[in-house]
Design a protein around this motif. Structure first.
Motif, short mmCIF file in Angstrom:
data_model
loop_
_atom_site.label_atom_id
_atom_site.label_comp_id
_atom_site.label_asym_id
_atom_site.label_seq_id
_atom_site.Cartn_x
_atom_site.Cartn_y
_atom_site.Cartn_z
N SER A 98 0.83 -1.20 0.00
CA SER A 98 0.00 0.00 0.00
C SER A 98 0.86 1.25 0.00
N LEU A 99 0.40 2.25 -0.73
CA LEU A 99 0.98 3.59 -0.69
C LEU A 99 0.07 4.45 0.16
N HIS A 100 0.66 5.24 1.05
CA HIS A 100 -0.10 6.09 1.95
C HIS A 100 0.44 7.52 1.87
N ARG A 101 -0.37 8.45 2.35
CA ARG A 101 0.03 9.86 2.46
C ARG A 101 0.62 10.38 1.15
N ILE A 102 -0.07 10.11 0.07
CA ILE A 102 0.36 10.61 -1.24
C ILE A 102 0.01 12.09 -1.33
N HIS A 103 1.03 12.93 -1.37
CA HIS A 103 0.76 14.37 -1.38
C HIS A 103 2.02 15.14 -1.79
N ALA A 104 1.84 16.05 -2.73
CA ALA A 104 2.89 17.01 -3.11
C ALA A 104 4.22 16.34 -3.43
N GLY A 105 4.16 15.23 -4.15
CA GLY A 105 5.39 14.56 -4.57
C GLY A 105 5.98 13.59 -3.58
N ASP A 106 5.32 13.38 -2.44
CA ASP A 106 5.81 12.46 -1.42
C ASP A 106 4.78 11.37 -1.15
N ALA A 107 5.26 10.25 -0.63
CA ALA A 107 4.37 9.16 -0.24
C ALA A 107 5.12 8.23 0.71
N SER A 108 4.36 7.34 1.36
CA SER A 108 4.93 6.29 2.19
C SER A 108 4.45 4.95 1.66
N ILE A 109 5.24 3.91 1.86
CA ILE A 109 4.88 2.59 1.37
C ILE A 109 4.95 1.58 2.52
N GLY A 110 4.02 0.63 2.53
CA GLY A 110 4.00 -0.42 3.52
C GLY A 110 3.58 -1.73 2.88
N TYR A 111 3.76 -2.84 3.60
CA TYR A 111 3.52 -4.15 2.99
C TYR A 111 3.36 -5.20 4.07
N TRP A 112 2.70 -6.28 3.71
CA TRP A 112 2.66 -7.47 4.55
C TRP A 112 2.49 -8.70 3.66
N THR A 113 2.88 -9.84 4.19
CA THR A 113 2.70 -11.10 3.48
C THR A 113 2.11 -12.14 4.43
N VAL A 114 1.39 -13.09 3.86
CA VAL A 114 0.85 -14.18 4.67
C VAL A 114 2.00 -15.12 5.03
N PRO A 115 1.88 -15.91 6.11
CA PRO A 115 2.99 -16.75 6.55
C PRO A 115 3.55 -17.65 5.45
N ALA A 116 2.71 -18.26 4.63
CA ALA A 116 3.18 -19.21 3.63
C ALA A 116 4.00 -18.55 2.53
N ALA A 117 3.93 -17.23 2.40
CA ALA A 117 4.64 -16.53 1.32
C ALA A 117 5.92 -15.87 1.78
N ARG A 118 6.29 -16.01 3.04
CA ARG A 118 7.44 -15.30 3.57
C ARG A 118 8.75 -16.02 3.29
N GLY A 119 9.79 -15.23 3.15
CA GLY A 119 11.13 -15.79 2.95
C GLY A 119 11.48 -16.12 1.53
N GLN A 120 10.64 -15.74 0.56
CA GLN A 120 10.87 -16.08 -0.84
C GLN A 120 11.04 -14.84 -1.73
N GLY A 121 11.18 -13.69 -1.13
CA GLY A 121 11.35 -12.47 -1.91
C GLY A 121 10.06 -11.88 -2.46
N VAL A 122 8.91 -12.39 -2.01
CA VAL A 122 7.64 -11.90 -2.51
C VAL A 122 7.46 -10.42 -2.19
N ALA A 123 7.67 -10.05 -0.93
CA ALA A 123 7.50 -8.65 -0.53
C ALA A 123 8.47 -7.74 -1.27
N THR A 124 9.72 -8.19 -1.42
CA THR A 124 10.71 -7.37 -2.12
C THR A 124 10.30 -7.09 -3.55
#
Length: 204
Positions: A109-135
């Motif tokens: 998700s992208l948050h606080r999109i404003h005036a050329g700036d934003a923040s990014i966050g992410y999560w993965t379910v347990p079965a998808a972790r450790g495989q570079g999915v989030a990256t």
């Protein structure tokens, strides 16, 4: 969000996105294929009421990506509503899905999109972790977001204690810039120091 151990999700990851104005296509790069489709919120909505809240109660997600509305059913429904509504133009949420069967692996998700700036966050379910999915998902959304929203800088913050999320940030091309002292209250109610990472549109 964390990205430790799990099962390999397959040869590619599909990010499905729908904006308030209709489908939008993100660029395909490497093993990460991006197509129009449903948001993570819509994907969760199709899994029944109990499943919606259950995702938010998973220990790692509940700790490092707490839902402001809580993890009970009303809170889960509110989360789904807010993530699915892009009409304000200040956020955008994406489902990360397995390409062969559309199984939900996580969200970016992208948050606080404003005036050329934003923040990014992410999560993965347990079965998808450790495989570079989030990256891969963060890289893909980042590449799309800069031109889509005319961004110059995207920030990424995570608790210092969340070591796996730090690895995701670094591998996704977000260098560390410093430490924010007790800057955010996480799922256990405690304030944690956070690492601040950021990427500029001029970064190669």
């Amino acid at each position: 969000m964390t990205d430790p151990g799990g099962v390999r999700p397959g040869p590619g990851v599909k990010l499905r996105v729908r904006t308030g104005g209709g489908p939008a296509r993100l660029p395909h790069r490497g093993t990460c294929r991006v197509d129009p489709g449903r948001t993570a919120a819509a994907t969760l909505a199709g899994r029944g009421r109990a499943g919606r809240a259950q995702r938010l109660r998973e220990p790692e997600i509940a700790q490092w990506n707490p839902s402001p509305g809580g993890t009970d059913l009303p809170g889960a429904l509110d989360w789904i509503r807010r993530r699915a509504d892009w009409s304000d133009g200040d956020h955008a949420s994406f489902a990360v899905c397995r390409p062969d069967d559309g199984l939900l692996l996580g969200s970016v998700s992208l948050h606080r999109i404003h005036a050329g700036d934003a923040s990014i966050g992410y999560w993965t379910v347990p079965a998808a972790r450790g495989q570079g999915v989030a990256t891969r998902a963060v890289q893909e959304v980042t590449a799309w977001a800069f031109p889509q929203f005319g961004l110059h800088r995207i920030e990424l913050c995570h608790a210092v204690a969340n070591v796996a999320s730090c690895r995701v940030a670094e591998r996704a091309g977000y260098p560390a810039e410093g430490t924010l002292r007790q800057s955010y209250r996480y799922g256990d109610g405690r304030r944690y120091d956070e690492h601040l990472h950021a990427r500029l549109v001029t970064d190669v």
